[in-house]
Design an enzyme around this catalytic site. Structure first.
Site, PDB file in Angstrom:
ATOM      1  N   CYS A   2     -31.533  47.270  -0.428  1.00 23.18           N
ATOM      2  CA  CYS A   2     -30.291  46.728  -0.952  1.00 23.18           C
ATOM      3  C   CYS A   2     -30.188  45.227  -0.747  1.00 23.18           C
ATOM      4  O   CYS A   2     -30.924  44.638   0.033  1.00 23.18           O
ATOM      5  CB  CYS A   2     -29.067  47.361  -0.309  1.00 23.18           C
ATOM      6  SG  CYS A   2     -29.184  49.133  -0.113  1.00 23.18           S
ATOM      7  N   ARG A  27     -33.761  43.855  -5.250  1.00 24.06           N
ATOM      8  CA  ARG A  27     -33.765  44.648  -4.025  1.00 24.06           C
ATOM      9  C   ARG A  27     -33.204  46.050  -4.231  1.00 24.06           C
ATOM     10  O   ARG A  27     -33.144  46.849  -3.302  1.00 24.06           O
ATOM     11  CB  ARG A  27     -32.942  43.943  -2.941  1.00 24.06           C
ATOM     12  CG  ARG A  27     -33.401  42.544  -2.650  1.00 24.06           C
ATOM     13  CD  ARG A  27     -32.465  41.865  -1.706  1.00 24.06           C
ATOM     14  NE  ARG A  27     -32.576  42.415  -0.376  1.00 24.06           N
ATOM     15  CZ  ARG A  27     -33.441  42.002   0.534  1.00 24.06           C
ATOM     16  NH1 ARG A  27     -34.267  41.017   0.250  1.00 24.06           N
ATOM     17  NH2 ARG A  27     -33.487  42.558   1.719  1.00 24.06           N
ATOM     18  N   TRP A  74     -30.143  50.224  -3.274  1.00 26.59           N
ATOM     19  CA  TRP A  74     -31.306  51.080  -3.503  1.00 26.59           C
ATOM     20  C   TRP A  74     -31.082  52.281  -2.578  1.00 26.59           C
ATOM     21  O   TRP A  74     -31.097  52.160  -1.357  1.00 26.59           O
ATOM     22  CB  TRP A  74     -32.599  50.364  -3.145  1.00 26.59           C
ATOM     23  CG  TRP A  74     -33.828  51.170  -3.446  1.00 26.59           C
ATOM     24  CD1 TRP A  74     -34.433  51.318  -4.650  1.00 26.59           C
ATOM     25  CD2 TRP A  74     -34.607  51.926  -2.519  1.00 26.59           C
ATOM     26  NE1 TRP A  74     -35.543  52.121  -4.528  1.00 26.59           N
ATOM     27  CE2 TRP A  74     -35.672  52.510  -3.224  1.00 26.59           C
ATOM     28  CE3 TRP A  74     -34.509  52.173  -1.143  1.00 26.59           C
ATOM     29  CZ2 TRP A  74     -36.638  53.320  -2.629  1.00 26.59           C
ATOM     30  CZ3 TRP A  74     -35.460  52.982  -0.544  1.00 26.59           C
ATOM     31  CH2 TRP A  74     -36.516  53.538  -1.281  1.00 26.59           C
ATOM     32  N   ASN A  98     -27.177  46.471   4.476  1.00 26.74           N
ATOM     33  CA  ASN A  98     -28.575  46.640   4.082  1.00 26.74           C
ATOM     34  C   ASN A  98     -29.331  47.093   5.326  1.00 26.74           C
ATOM     35  O   ASN A  98     -29.274  46.416   6.356  1.00 26.74           O
ATOM     36  CB  ASN A  98     -29.133  45.306   3.571  1.00 26.74           C
ATOM     37  CG  ASN A  98     -30.650  45.339   3.428  1.00 26.74           C
ATOM     38  OD1 ASN A  98     -31.225  46.379   3.128  1.00 26.74           O
ATOM     39  ND2 ASN A  98     -31.290  44.213   3.644  1.00 26.74           N
ATOM     40  N   GLY A  99     -30.012  48.223   5.227  1.00 23.92           N
ATOM     41  CA  GLY A  99     -30.744  48.763   6.377  1.00 23.92           C
ATOM     42  C   GLY A  99     -30.499  50.264   6.471  1.00 23.92           C
ATOM     43  O   GLY A  99     -30.026  50.875   5.512  1.00 23.92           O
ATOM     44  N   GLU A 482     -55.025  51.020  -8.428  1.00 24.13           N
ATOM     45  CA  GLU A 482     -53.938  50.180  -8.937  1.00 24.13           C
ATOM     46  C   GLU A 482     -53.590  50.565 -10.383  1.00 24.13           C
ATOM     47  O   GLU A 482     -52.407  50.613 -10.746  1.00 24.13           O
ATOM     48  CB  GLU A 482     -54.349  48.703  -8.832  1.00 24.13           C
ATOM     49  CG  GLU A 482     -53.402  47.712  -9.456  1.00 24.13           C
ATOM     50  CD  GLU A 482     -51.986  47.726  -8.892  1.00 24.13           C
ATOM     51  OE1 GLU A 482     -51.734  48.383  -7.859  1.00 24.13           O
ATOM     52  OE2 GLU A 482     -51.102  47.110  -9.501  1.00 24.13           O
ATOM     53  N   LYS A 486     -49.876  51.760 -11.531  1.00 32.50           N
ATOM     54  CA  LYS A 486     -49.122  51.090 -12.610  1.00 32.50           C
ATOM     55  C   LYS A 486     -48.625  52.134 -13.607  1.00 32.50           C
ATOM     56  O   LYS A 486     -47.482  52.099 -14.023  1.00 32.50           O
ATOM     57  CB  LYS A 486     -50.006  50.096 -13.354  1.00 32.50           C
ATOM     58  CG  LYS A 486     -50.117  48.673 -13.096  1.00 32.50           C
ATOM     59  CD  LYS A 486     -49.048  47.787 -12.672  1.00 32.50           C
ATOM     60  CE  LYS A 486     -48.317  48.132 -11.417  1.00 32.50           C
ATOM     61  NZ  LYS A 486     -48.481  47.279 -10.286  1.00 32.50           N
ATOM     62  N   GLU A 489     -45.791  54.216 -12.092  1.00 35.96           N
ATOM     63  CA  GLU A 489     -44.553  53.456 -11.863  1.00 35.96           C
ATOM     64  C   GLU A 489     -43.718  53.279 -13.115  1.00 35.96           C
ATOM     65  O   GLU A 489     -42.508  53.399 -13.062  1.00 35.96           O
ATOM     66  CB  GLU A 489     -44.889  52.049 -11.350  1.00 35.96           C
ATOM     67  CG  GLU A 489     -45.206  51.965  -9.892  1.00 35.96           C
ATOM     68  CD  GLU A 489     -45.364  50.512  -9.452  1.00 35.96           C
ATOM     69  OE1 GLU A 489     -46.220  49.808 -10.011  1.00 35.96           O
ATOM     70  OE2 GLU A 489     -44.631  50.086  -8.553  1.00 35.96           O
ATOM     71  N   HIS A 505     -66.232  66.361  -5.412  1.00 34.78           N
ATOM     72  CA  HIS A 505     -65.810  67.014  -4.163  1.00 34.78           C
ATOM     73  C   HIS A 505     -64.410  67.622  -4.281  1.00 34.78           C
ATOM     74  O   HIS A 505     -63.809  67.959  -3.265  1.00 34.78           O
ATOM     75  CB  HIS A 505     -65.862  66.005  -3.010  1.00 34.78           C
ATOM     76  CG  HIS A 505     -67.239  65.478  -2.769  1.00 34.78           C
ATOM     77  ND1 HIS A 505     -68.236  66.252  -2.207  1.00 34.78           N
ATOM     78  CD2 HIS A 505     -67.805  64.280  -3.063  1.00 34.78           C
ATOM     79  CE1 HIS A 505     -69.356  65.539  -2.141  1.00 34.78           C
ATOM     80  NE2 HIS A 505     -69.119  64.346  -2.663  1.00 34.78           N
ATOM     81  N   LYS A 604     -37.853  45.984  -6.327  1.00 35.07           N
ATOM     82  CA  LYS A 604     -38.909  44.979  -6.252  1.00 35.07           C
ATOM     83  C   LYS A 604     -39.333  44.718  -4.811  1.00 35.07           C
ATOM     84  O   LYS A 604     -40.500  44.505  -4.529  1.00 35.07           O
ATOM     85  CB  LYS A 604     -38.398  43.684  -6.904  1.00 35.07           C
ATOM     86  CG  LYS A 604     -39.427  42.591  -7.006  1.00 35.07           C
ATOM     87  CD  LYS A 604     -40.465  42.924  -8.050  1.00 35.07           C
ATOM     88  CE  LYS A 604     -41.595  41.918  -8.083  1.00 35.07           C
ATOM     89  NZ  LYS A 604     -42.820  42.533  -8.648  1.00 35.07           N
TER      90      LYS A 604
END
Ligand code: M6R
Length: 609
Positions: A2, A27, A74, A98-99, A482, A486, A489, A505, A604
Site C-alpha cells: 500500500c 504500490r 494492495w 502500510n504494513g 522470466e 511475464k 503476470e 524428469h 509494482k
C-alpha cells in the site's frame, strides 16, 4: 504493501493527497480512500478498485479541510472491498496503514471485549481502535499513539488523525518506508518521495521506531517511546519523472520499446574500452576491496531474481567466483552463510521490496559488504547499501517489469567485467571484446523489437492455450523462467519455465497437442542438446515454437513456428530473448483484452513480507 499520504498545511488537503496517491498507485490499486478533518468534522471517502473510482466519488462528494490522510491499497487481510479500504476509523481515531499487524487477531478480540465494533476484515483497523482505547486514559493523542504502538507486532507506516484533536497529524514508522516533506509550515507524509517532491525538495527520511507530530504549523520528531529527537532534512535534487504514454496505448508497450535507449542509458559513461574495463561510479569498492570477497550472494525477488540467476552464469563463468542466488524472502529465515568476505548484491527495480530489504539487513548484520543493483534512485535498498549500481532504466510504470529487467542484465554484465578485470580472470583483450559487444546491443534490441508482427501471429495461433512451457539451457534457462512469469503476470495463462534437459524428469508428462512449448535455442554451445530436447517434445505431439539465432536454418525445421532472434553473443543473447518473450506475453495479453499495465492482484513494489 500500500501507499500512504498525509498532509497538514494551509492549502486544501484533498488535491495534495489525491496527487500523492496517484504517484503511489504502483504500490497497490485494489482500493483507495481519503479522510480530511474540517472544523472538527471527519469526512471519509473510500472506493474499491483503481484510484479513478475514488476520484469520481470525490467529484460527486468533495471534501474540505487543510489536514488529511489518504491510502492506496494492495490487499493482504480482507478482500478489496469498500469496507476494507482505508482510512479506518475506530471511535474518533482515523488511520491509514502500510504494513502488516501480525498480532491483530489477539488485539481485536481484546478490543471487542472492551466494546469496540469492527467493520472490516483488515489487520489495520485494529490500530485505530487501539489508539482510541488509549485516548481514554492518555493526556494527548501523541501519548495515546505511543501507548498503542507498544502493543503492535509487525510492520507499519501510519498516518493518524483524531476528531478530538483536529489540528494534529501523527506519523509513525516501523519496518515500512516513510518520508516527510517540509515546505515552510506545510508538511507532507508519504510512503515514497515521488508523492512529495512536486511540492517540496526538503525531505526527512524517517527511520524505524520514529514518530513525527505535526501541530500548529510545526513538527516535533520523537521515538515511539517518547524521547524527542532532532532529524536533519536533506535536499533532493532529482526530478519526479513524468508518466507519459507518448502515443503508446499503454505503459508496458512504451517501456518495451524504450529498451534500446534504456540499454544506452545503463552503459552511458561507463565503458572504458581502451583499458577493457568499466567504470561503476557508485560501487565504492576498488580492486583491492573486490579481491577480498570469497563469495558473492545475489538476493532478489521475482523478475529481479531471474536477472540474478543470469548474473550467476556470468560471474561464475567469467570471473571464477562462487555465486549463490537467493530468493530474498527465504534468505533471512535460514541463518545464511554470509561474512565480511561475502559481497552481497541485492537486485531490485524499486529498491523498496520488503523481502529484499530484509535480506540486505540480514546480510548487514553478518558484516557483508553490500552493493545493490537498483533502478530507483535514493530508494531504501540503495540508501542502505555500501555501494550501488544504478540501472538508469527510467521510470517503469507497467507492473510487469521489462526495461528494468533488461537493464539489470546489462548492469550484471558490467559488474562481471569489473570483477573479472579486478581479479585478472578477464584480460585486456577479453574486456575489450565484451565492451564492443555491449556497444552493439542497443541496435540489436531495436532489431528484436521488429519481430513484433511475427510474435503477434504466434500469440494468435496459441491464444486459446491454457498452459505453456518455456525451455532453455545454460544462461537461457533464467530467461525461460522470466518468459513464463511475464506470460502468467499479464495474460493469466499458466506457464512454467524449465531447464530443457530437466523436461524428461517429469514435466514431459504435460506434453500433448494442446501444449505450446517455447524453446529458447540460440546458436550457442547448448544448441545440439536443446535440439534433442525439442525432438522429445515434437515426438510427443507438443507444439514447438523455436526461438533460433539468425543464420540457423536447421533448428526450426521440425518446429511449428520459428522466430529468428538476432545474435548478440552468448553472454548478451539473454537480453534479446527477453525482449522477444516480453512481446510474446504482451501480445497474448492484449489479444485477450487484459490490462497489461495493472494486472490483477499485483503491485509494482511489494513492500510487505
Ligand atoms: O522492485 P523489485 O525488482 O525488487 O521487485 C521484485 C518483484 O516484485 C518484481 O520483479 C515482480 O516480480 C514483477 N512484477 C515482475 O514483472
Amino acid at each position: 504493501m500500500c501507499g500512504i499520504v498525509g498532509y497538514m498545511g494551509n492549502h486544501d488537503a484533498m488535491p495534495v493527497i489525491m496527487s500523492g496517491l496517484k504517484m503511489l498507485e504502483y504500490r497497490g490499486y485494489d482500493s483507495a480512500g481519503i479522510c480530511t478533518i474540517d472544523a472538527g468534522a471527519v469526512e471519509i471517502r473510500r472506493s474499491s478498485g483503481k484510484l479513478i473510482n475514488l476520484e469520481q466519488l470525490i467529484k460527486d462528494k468533495p471534501l474540505s479541510g487543510t489536514i488529511g490522510i489518504g491510502h492506496t491499497r494492495w490487499a493482504t487481510h480482507g478482500k478489496p472491498t469498500v469496507a476494507n479500504a482505508h482510512p479506518h476509523k475506530g471511535g474518533g481515531v482515523v488511520i491509514v496503514h502500510n504494513g502488516i499487524i501480525e498480532n491483530y487477531l489477539t488485539l481485536k478480540d481484546e478490543l471487542i471485549t472492551k466494546g469496540h465494533e469492527f467493520t472490516s476484515e483488515t489487520d489495520s483497523e485494529v490500530v485505530s481502535h487501539l489508539i482510541d482505547e488509549h485516548l481514554k486514559t492518555s493526556e494527548s493523542l501523541e501519548e495515546a499513539v505511543q501507548q498503542a504502538l507498544k502493543h503492535l507486532k509487525g510492520a507499519y507506516a501510519l498516518c493518524i488523525l483524531s476528531q478530538k484533536d483536529d489540528k494534529t497529524l501523527i506519523a509513525a514508522k516501523l519496518g515500512s518506508p516513510m518520508v516527510i516533506g517540509i515546505k515552510g509550515d506545510e508538511y507532507f507524509v508519504a510512503s515514497d518521495m515521488p508523492a512529495i517532491i512536486s511540492h517540496t525538495r526538503e525531505i526527512v527520511v524517517m527511520e524505524d521506531g520514529e514518530m513525527a507530530i505535526f501541530r500548529n504549523g510545526g513538527v516535533k520528531f520523537c521515538t515511539t517511546d517518547g524521547s524527542e529527537i532532532t532529524k536533519a532534512s536533506r535536499f533532493v535534487d532529482w526530478s519526479p519523472l513524468k508518466a507519459e504514454k507518448n502515443g503508446y496505448p499503454n505503459f508496458m508497450l512504451k517501456e518495451i520499446n524504450e529498451q534500446p535507449q534504456a540499454v544506452r542509458n545503463v552503459i552511458a559513461g561507463r565503458l572504458l574500452e581502451e583499458i577493457g574495463d568499466v567504470y561503476l561510479e557508485g560501487m565504492n569498492a576498488d580492486d583491492s576491496k573486490l579481491n577480498t570477497f570469497e563469495r558473492i550472494c545475489l538476493v532478489a525477488c521475482g523478475t529481479s531474481w531471474h536477472a540474478a540467476l543470469v548474473g550467476k552464469y556470468l560471474i561464475e563463468e567469467q570471473c571464477r567466483i562462487p555465486v549463490d542466488v537467493e530468493i530474498a524472502s527465504e534468505f533471512r529465515y535460514r541463518d545464511p552463510l554470509v561474512s565480511a568476505k561475502t559481497l552481497v548484491i541485492p537486485v531490485s527495480q524499486s529498491g523498496e521490496t520488503a523481502d529484499t530489504l530484509a535480506a540486505l539487513r540480514e546480510a548487514r548484520g553478518k558484516d557483508a559488504y553490500i552493493v545493490s543493483i537498483c533502478n530507483v534512485v535514493d530508494s531504501s535498498i540503495a540508501r542502505e547499501s555500501d555501494g550501488v549500481i544504478y540501472t538508469h532504466a527510467g521510470l517503469e510504470i507497467g507492473v510487469a517489469s521489462t526495461k528494468a529487467f533488461v537493464t539489470q542484465l546489462v548492469a550484471l554484465y558490467l559488474l562481471t567485467i569489473r570483477l573479472g578485470r579486478a581479479n585478472g580472470t578477464i584480460d585486456l583483450a577479453k574486456g575489450q571484446q565484451m565492451i564492443v559487444a555491449l556497444g552493439e546491443l542497443p541496435e540489436l534490441v531495436k532489431k528484436t523489437l521488429e519481430l513484433d508482427p511475427q510474435i503477434e501471429e504466434i500469440a494468435c495461433e496459441y491464444l486459446t492455450s491454457c498452459d505453456a512451457i518455456y525451455l532453455g539451457r545454460g544462461i537461457s534457462y533464467p530467461i525461460a523462467l522470466e518468459g513464463a512469469l511475464k506470460l502468467k503476470e499479464i495474460s493469466y495463462i499458466h506457464a512454467d519455465g524449465y531447464p530443457a534437459g530437466e523436461m524428461k524428469h517429469g514435466p514431459i508428462a504435460l506434453i500433448d497437442r494442446d501444449m505450446p512449448v517455447f524453446v529458447l535455442a540460440p546458436n550457442d554451445r547448448h544448441l545440439v542438446k536443446v535440439r534433442s530436447n525439442m525432438e522429445e517434445v515434437i515426438t510427443r505431439g507438443g507444439k514447438v515454437i523455436a526461438l533460433c539465432s539468425e543464420g540457423d536454418s536447421e533448428t526450426g525445421r521440425r518446429a511449428n513456428f520459428t522466430l529468428t532472434v538476432p545474435w548478440a553473443g552468448e553472454l548478451l543473447n539473454p537480453v534479446l530473448y527477453s525482449v522477444a518473450l516480453q512481446l510474446l506475453a504482451y501480445n497474448f495479453a492484449i489479444l485477450k483484452g487484459k490490462n497489461v499495465d495493472q494486472p490483477r492482484n499485483l503491485a509494482k513494489s511489494v513492500t510487505v513480507e
